[in-house]
Design a protein around this motif. Structure first.
Motif, PDB file in Angstrom:
ATOM      1  N   TYR A   9       1.003  -1.588  -0.222  1.00 47.78           N
ATOM      2  CA  TYR A   9      -0.460   0.180  -0.020  1.00 47.78           C
ATOM      3  C   TYR A   9       1.570   0.915   0.195  1.00 47.78           C
ATOM      4  O   TYR A   9       0.640   2.176  -0.984  1.00 47.78           O
ATOM      5  N   GLN A  35      -8.952  -0.120  -1.594  1.00 41.10           N
ATOM      6  CA  GLN A  35      -9.563  -1.899  -0.784  1.00 41.10           C
ATOM      7  C   GLN A  35      -9.345  -2.814  -1.291  1.00 41.10           C
ATOM      8  O   GLN A  35      -8.677  -3.416  -1.432  1.00 41.10           O
ATOM      9  N   VAL A  39      -7.482  -6.126  -1.425  1.00 42.68           N
ATOM     10  CA  VAL A  39      -8.009  -7.315  -1.247  1.00 42.68           C
ATOM     11  C   VAL A  39      -7.681  -8.169  -2.827  1.00 42.68           C
ATOM     12  O   VAL A  39      -7.296  -9.861  -2.294  1.00 42.68           O
TER      13      VAL A  39
ATOM     14  N   ILE B  64      -8.305  -2.992   4.283  1.00 46.04           N
ATOM     15  CA  ILE B  64      -7.728  -3.846   3.453  1.00 46.04           C
ATOM     16  C   ILE B  64      -8.334  -5.331   4.229  1.00 46.04           C
ATOM     17  O   ILE B  64      -8.305  -6.216   3.616  1.00 46.04           O
TER      18      ILE B  64
END
Lengths: 163, 267
Positions: A9, A35, A39, B64
């Protein structure tokens, strides 16, 4: 490839968020889509190579956002005139493309990979050669995928297409 | 000099992470002056810092990870417990479905008579059972057992949108295609698609009913809608689905052999 969420990230998150902002135009949705993109990366990490990760995440984010645009589609009860207005109000060609995605026009007829190609070429301004290199296809293959989609866009511009 | 506004954003992003102009291979990027390139990268550096401050990595890691767990939980089955005629959904963790990589399917398994009895152009759903030395196509009414691995394949025909779900004898509904609730149900007509994940049968009794919902009218199949349709069916009481206009479906009904262990332990 093993993905460490925080490190990935930190390195790529801002890029992914910028991409999601560009397509979705809404901060909250863009953060959620960002996000979701990570995933997806986590779910596929063992089948992916760390090579060209930036391009891969960029395309993943694009697909996540296009799927989100689809869910924004109005219910059939909404007037068709509203849909026409939405496209007409979009002045820039790339916004018209995004409007068409939002309205689902380009979902029912084209594969996910074709939509990605369309966005890279028509929204992002990549040449056919650049798109081909990015998605791992031949230039003629890219051109062939884009041809029917271009026709739909042209029909829309000339008013031939029904919304 | 080429106006730098026309450089595709991806190429600037790749420069930011350290790729060289030569590696990126973009003619437009190579035509940028070093000053223009630096100016664009400075803008990105500022944007990176802003984003990392607004959405710190630690917080995003937590978010996340939670989202990933939520998606996993959504893939697990939902058990309807009929109570006084009202079905109550319960998150089910006791019964797990093990997802395996899709089996390699031998195209010779595709029967030539697949379209017999169907309207021309309708999609076709096929279910295969994994065998030690290959796979076996299962027809309507075939008997299956706990622990067997099934693989789904479909021909899209004239469908422009479709979804595949199953309902078992424990009233649990499982989504098979698209892989996730939020994924598009759009398909390209005239294609053969192997569903990405295989499906291991658990000990739900009596039957496994596979439903292929589809549309050919340009509208798309909504997964939550068809899930609700199935969830409203009670165990073996309803054989025909009530579906909205324009939505059609096909069904493949597999019979579940009794679980020998359970039977032998029965009082």
């Amino acid at each position: 490839m093993t993905v460490h969420v925080e490190d990935s990230y930190r390195q790529h998150g801002p890029m992914v968020l910028r991409r999601c902002r560009r397509i979705l135009g809404n901060e909250e949705e863009a953060v959620e889509a960002m996000q979701d993109t990570f995933v997806r990366l986590l779910e596929k990490q063992h089948t992916l190579s760390a090579d060209h990760l930036t391009g891969l995440l960029y395309r993943m984010a694009t697909n996540v956002c296009l799927n989100r645009l689809r869910t924004r589609r109005r219910r059939p009860a909404d007037a068709d005139t509203e849909r026409v207005q939405q496209i007409a109000d979009a002045r820039l060609p790339e916004d018209r493309l995004l409007s068409m995605f939002t309205l689902g026009r380009l979902f029912s007829r084209h594969r996910e990979s074709t939509r990605t190609i369309a966005v890279l070429h028509l929204l992002d301004g990549m040449t056919l050669e650049e798109v081909a290199r990015e998605v791992g296809m031949s230039v003629s293959g890219v051109r062939k995928r884009l041809a029917p989609l271009r026709q739909e866009l042209e029909k829309l511009d000339t008013g031939e297409s029904k919304i | 000099m080429k106006p730098d506004a026309s450089i595709p954003q991806l190429f600037m992003e790749r420069l930011m992470v350290g790729e060289s102009v030569e590696d990126i291979g973009s003619k437009s990027l190579s035509q940028l002056s070093p000053e223009q390139r630096d100016a664009r990268m400075d803008t990105l550096r500022v944007s990176n810092a802003d984003i990392l401050e607004m959405y710190p990595p630690v917080q995003m890691r937590v978010a996340i990870t939670e989202r990933q767990q939520l998606r996993r939980a959504q893939r697990q089955r939902t058990l309807w417990i009929p109570a006084s005629g009202v079905a109550v959904a319960t998150a089910l963790l006791a019964l797990m479905i093990y997802w395996n990589a899709a089996m390699e399917l031998d195209p010779r398994e595709m029967r030539e008579d697949e379209y017999i009895g169907l309207k021309s152009g309708d999609p076709v759903l096929r279910v295969y059972r994994r065998l030690p030395d290959g796979q076996e196509a299962l027809g309507d009414g075939a008997v299956v057992r706990k622990g067997e691995t099934l693989q789904l394949l479909f021909l899209t025909g004239d469908a422009t949108s479709l979804a595949i779900l199953s309902l078992d004898g424990a009233d649990a509904v499982t989504l098979h295609y698209p892989p996730d609730e939020g994924d598009s149900t759009q398909v390209t007509s005239g294609e053969r698609v192997v569903v990405p994940y295989a499906y291991v049968l658990d000990d739900a009794p009596a039957f496994e009913r596979f439903f292929l919902f589809f549309r050919t009218d340009g509208e798309w199949v909504d997964v939550s809608t068809v899930r609700r349709i199935l969830e409203q069916m009670t165990f073996s009481k309803q054989r025909v689905l009530q579906v909205p206009s324009g939505l059609r479906y096909q069904e493949l009904w597999l019979r579940k052999a009794p679980d020998i262990t359970t039977e032998s332990n029965a009082p």
